[in-house]
Design a protein around this motif. Structure first.
Motif, mmCIF file in Angstrom:
data_model
loop_
_atom_site.group_PDB
_atom_site.id
_atom_site.type_symbol
_atom_site.label_atom_id
_atom_site.label_comp_id
_atom_site.label_asym_id
_atom_site.label_seq_id
_atom_site.Cartn_x
_atom_site.Cartn_y
_atom_site.Cartn_z
ATOM 1 N N ARG A 71 29.463 41.975 45.982
ATOM 2 C CA ARG A 71 30.846 42.436 46.202
ATOM 3 C C ARG A 71 31.851 42.252 45.527
ATOM 4 O O ARG A 71 32.821 41.921 45.823
ATOM 5 C CB ARG A 71 31.208 42.519 47.598
ATOM 6 N N THR A 72 31.626 42.216 44.112
ATOM 7 C CA THR A 72 32.559 41.650 43.051
ATOM 8 C C THR A 72 33.929 42.521 42.994
ATOM 9 O O THR A 72 35.031 42.032 42.921
ATOM 10 C CB THR A 72 32.119 41.546 41.799
ATOM 11 N N TYR A 73 33.875 43.891 43.147
ATOM 12 C CA TYR A 73 34.790 44.740 42.830
ATOM 13 C C TYR A 73 35.177 45.559 43.854
ATOM 14 O O TYR A 73 34.379 46.052 44.704
ATOM 15 C CB TYR A 73 34.683 45.715 41.476
ATOM 16 N N SER A 74 36.428 45.882 44.098
ATOM 17 C CA SER A 74 37.012 46.928 45.031
ATOM 18 C C SER A 74 37.957 47.663 44.150
ATOM 19 O O SER A 74 38.526 47.213 43.267
ATOM 20 C CB SER A 74 37.592 46.580 46.261
ATOM 21 N N SER A 129 36.144 41.685 48.235
ATOM 22 C CA SER A 129 35.858 41.546 46.827
ATOM 23 C C SER A 129 36.512 40.385 46.155
ATOM 24 O O SER A 129 37.354 39.900 46.545
ATOM 25 C CB SER A 129 36.438 42.988 46.035
ATOM 26 N N GLN A 130 36.183 40.201 44.969
ATOM 27 C CA GLN A 130 36.864 39.068 44.005
ATOM 28 C C GLN A 130 37.921 39.600 43.074
ATOM 29 O O GLN A 130 39.001 38.952 42.628
ATOM 30 C CB GLN A 130 35.775 38.370 43.265
ATOM 31 N N ILE A 131 37.862 41.011 42.693
ATOM 32 C CA ILE A 131 38.678 41.533 41.534
ATOM 33 C C ILE A 131 38.750 42.898 42.230
ATOM 34 O O ILE A 131 38.070 43.712 42.506
ATOM 35 C CB ILE A 131 38.110 41.478 40.359
ATOM 36 N N VAL A 132 40.442 43.266 42.407
ATOM 37 C CA VAL A 132 40.958 44.476 42.818
ATOM 38 C C VAL A 132 41.309 45.244 41.423
ATOM 39 O O VAL A 132 42.104 44.829 40.559
ATOM 40 C CB VAL A 132 41.972 44.457 43.828
ATOM 41 N N ARG A 175 43.359 37.261 45.068
ATOM 42 C CA ARG A 175 42.106 37.798 44.190
ATOM 43 C C ARG A 175 42.867 38.144 42.747
ATOM 44 O O ARG A 175 43.853 38.517 42.709
ATOM 45 C CB ARG A 175 41.573 39.060 44.996
ATOM 46 N N SER A 176 41.812 38.633 41.913
ATOM 47 C CA SER A 176 42.295 39.065 40.685
ATOM 48 C C SER A 176 42.767 40.326 40.664
ATOM 49 O O SER A 176 42.332 41.025 41.465
ATOM 50 C CB SER A 176 41.180 38.936 39.598
ATOM 51 N N MET A 189 38.731 39.888 26.457
ATOM 52 C CA MET A 189 39.692 39.742 27.295
ATOM 53 C C MET A 189 39.027 38.752 28.661
ATOM 54 O O MET A 189 37.790 39.134 28.643
ATOM 55 C CB MET A 189 40.337 40.920 28.057
ATOM 56 N N THR A 190 39.601 37.848 28.943
ATOM 57 C CA THR A 190 39.179 36.940 29.995
ATOM 58 C C THR A 190 40.192 36.920 31.164
ATOM 59 O O THR A 190 41.345 36.690 30.899
ATOM 60 C CB THR A 190 38.904 35.596 29.519
ATOM 61 N N ILE A 191 39.766 37.242 32.333
ATOM 62 C CA ILE A 191 40.903 37.295 33.435
ATOM 63 C C ILE A 191 40.217 36.427 34.669
ATOM 64 O O ILE A 191 39.117 36.404 34.991
ATOM 65 C CB ILE A 191 40.740 38.686 34.054
ATOM 66 N N GLY A 192 41.185 35.399 34.518
ATOM 67 C CA GLY A 192 40.732 34.142 35.447
ATOM 68 C C GLY A 192 40.899 34.599 36.866
ATOM 69 O O GLY A 192 41.613 35.526 37.124
ATOM 70 N N ALA A 193 40.362 33.623 37.773
ATOM 71 C CA ALA A 193 40.383 34.029 39.188
ATOM 72 C C ALA A 193 41.854 33.938 39.928
ATOM 73 O O ALA A 193 42.578 33.079 39.455
ATOM 74 C CB ALA A 193 39.499 33.019 40.202
ATOM 75 N N GLY A 194 42.183 35.010 40.389
ATOM 76 C CA GLY A 194 43.598 35.139 40.877
ATOM 77 C C GLY A 194 44.527 35.696 39.735
ATOM 78 O O GLY A 194 45.888 35.706 40.184
ATOM 79 N N GLU A 195 44.176 35.919 38.640
ATOM 80 C CA GLU A 195 45.091 36.232 37.627
ATOM 81 C C GLU A 195 45.356 38.091 37.963
ATOM 82 O O GLU A 195 44.566 38.523 38.504
ATOM 83 C CB GLU A 195 44.678 36.210 36.349
ATOM 84 N N ARG A 196 46.739 38.674 37.524
ATOM 85 C CA ARG A 196 47.064 39.630 37.706
ATOM 86 C C ARG A 196 47.452 40.284 36.104
ATOM 87 O O ARG A 196 48.228 39.706 35.555
ATOM 88 C CB ARG A 196 48.323 39.911 38.537
#
Length: 446
Positions: free
Chosen positions: A333-336, A394-397, A425-426, A289-296
């Motif tokens: 700090r990629t994830y929260s 973070s960039q991805i929640v 954010r994603s 899977m690829t999840i682009g920046a800002g995708e939910r």
């Protein structure tokens, strides 16, 4: 009744009983009375050798105690990190714990003579106390909270102060108090058997062979008082260290006073052919899977389909048998995340829990920030964790069943909070309720 008065009454009772028994026996050798003991103590206290003996014994005991403390703690921690080391060390530690201390003293006298027999005896007696206490603390360590702190890249010194030390403290405190008492008993025994010069044990031995019971009781009182004093001093030192290591809210917040969420439009999450096998069963089979920046994205598969396992692999908590996960062109700090299990630090308030991760105060929209975790219901804890994940840089929640235990009104409020604070954010949402996914504008992946 006042505590001081009660203490005076208890002491008076036992001293009075002691005096009565001394009158009944009427023999200083068999049973010296309070007056005889006090008189002997007064004469001893004006002799320099008395204080030299106490100082020498105290120093030797403290050296052995400190070495045992360091050795026991280090062996337990290393054994926890490397189980093979624990397997090798445990039989020796168990032998030190179980074998009569007199046997060790006799062997030590043969091997090393009298010079350091009491120091080594204290080490042998106390190392198992610290080893088993810290080993138990490590075993009871909350791995879910440890994973949460690691995922959010909390600095090591902060982890020690807010998580590791508070978790170890009750075990260490008890071990230190027990160890002090054991140190005095084992050291004096070794000194007495080895007749170590200028030590309390030598004084006890001399009193025995000269039938000087008053002096013997004086040494007994000295050991009890010094043991009690050492225990109080150790407890005070531990409390002071704990206060110094406490992480205050303002101290955390001042690290990054601005701390605004900065979104990188190139932070694309790429999941490539992830395969995970448990007990010869494929939980994930070449998942891509690829999840682009800002995708939910919402993962809504049935229970047991590997959703949480996938999240743990993405967060680096688990490894996969095949495949890779990476965020293109982005690392810090990629994830929260909100985890399936509760991961609030129990010794910190909601505000402090959020500040440790996000370096900012709670906005109190979902949960009052001044409450402690044990004052929160399961649903309120969930809300506090949602706040923490959304306020963190973070960039991805990633939210794993974030609405579990929430009533309808609170869920609506939490969904609005997530939507308002995601800030481009994603989002990866794990839920069984597709309605929740739609309310958060998530693309549904089954």
């Amino acid at each position: 009744m006042d505590k001081k008065i009660r203490i005076i009454m208890v002491i008076s009772f036992w001293v009075g009983l002691w005096g009565i028994l001394a009158l009944i026996f009427n023999n200083q050798v068999v049973f010296p009375g309070p007056y005889d003991v006090l008189r002997t103590m007064f004469y001893k206290m004006v002799e320099p050798i008395f204080w030299l003996t106490i100082g020498g014994s105290l120093l030797r005991i403290l050296i052995g105690f400190l070495i045992a403390c360091v050795a026991g703690c280090l062996l337990a921690i290393i054994g926890y990190r490397i189980p093979l080391i624990h397997d090798f060390v445990s039989p020796i530690i168990q032998l030190m714990k179980s074998a009569p201390i007199v046997c060790f003293i006799v062997l030590l006298l043969v091997w090393f003579g009298v010079d350091i027999v009491d120091v080594i005896t204290v080490i042998i007696a106390c190392t198992p106390i610290f080893f088993f206490a810290i080993a138990e603390a490590c075993q009871n360590r909350d791995k879910n909270i440890a994973n949460m702190l690691r995922v959010h890249k909390v600095p090591t010194d902060t982890i020690w102060r807010v998580f590791e030390w508070p978790g170890v403290l009750p075990y260490f405190n008890q071990a230190a108090q027990t160890g002090i008492g054991i140190s005095w008993k084992s050291a004096v025994t070794a000194q007495m058997i080895g007749v170590v010069a200028y030590t309390i044990g030598e004084g006890v031995f001399t009193s025995k062979i000269t039938l000087d019971s008053s002096t013997l009781v004086v040494w007994l009182i000295v050991v009890v008082v010094l043991g009690w004093a050492c225990e109080k001093i150790v407890i005070t030192i531990i409390k002071n260290l704990t206060k110094r290591w406490e992480l205050k809210g303002v101290e955390i917040a001042e690290r990054d006073p601005e701390n605004e969420i900065v979104v990188d439009k190139d932070a694309n999450l790429i999941i490539s052919e992830i395969t995970k096998i448990y007990n010869k069963k494929k939980v994930l089979d070449k998942f891509t899977m690829t999840i682009g920046a800002g995708e939910r994205v919402a993962l809504t598969g049935p229970t047991g389909s590997g959703k949480t396992t996938l999240i743990r692999i993405i967060l680096g908590i688990e490894s996969c048998n095949h495949g890779e996960v990476f965020v293109k062109d982005y690392e810090p700090r990629t994830y929260s995340a909100v985890f399936q299990e509760s991961t609030l630090l129990p010794n910190l308030s909601v505000d402090e829990n959020i500040m440790v991760i996000a370096n900012k105060y709670s906005n109190d929209e979902l949960v009052p920030g001044n409450l402690m975790p044990d004052e929160l219901s399961g649903g309120m804890k969930r809300c506090a964790e949602i706040e923490r994940a959304l306020l963190a840089q973070s960039q991805i929640v990633i939210l794993d069943e974030p609405f579990a235990g929430l009533d309808s009104a609170t869920k609506t409020k939490a969904i609005k909070y997530i939507d308002d604070n995601l800030k481009g954010r994603s989002l990866i949402l794990i839920t069984h309720d597709k309605k929740d996914a739609k309310r958060l504008k998530c693309a549904i992946s089954e």
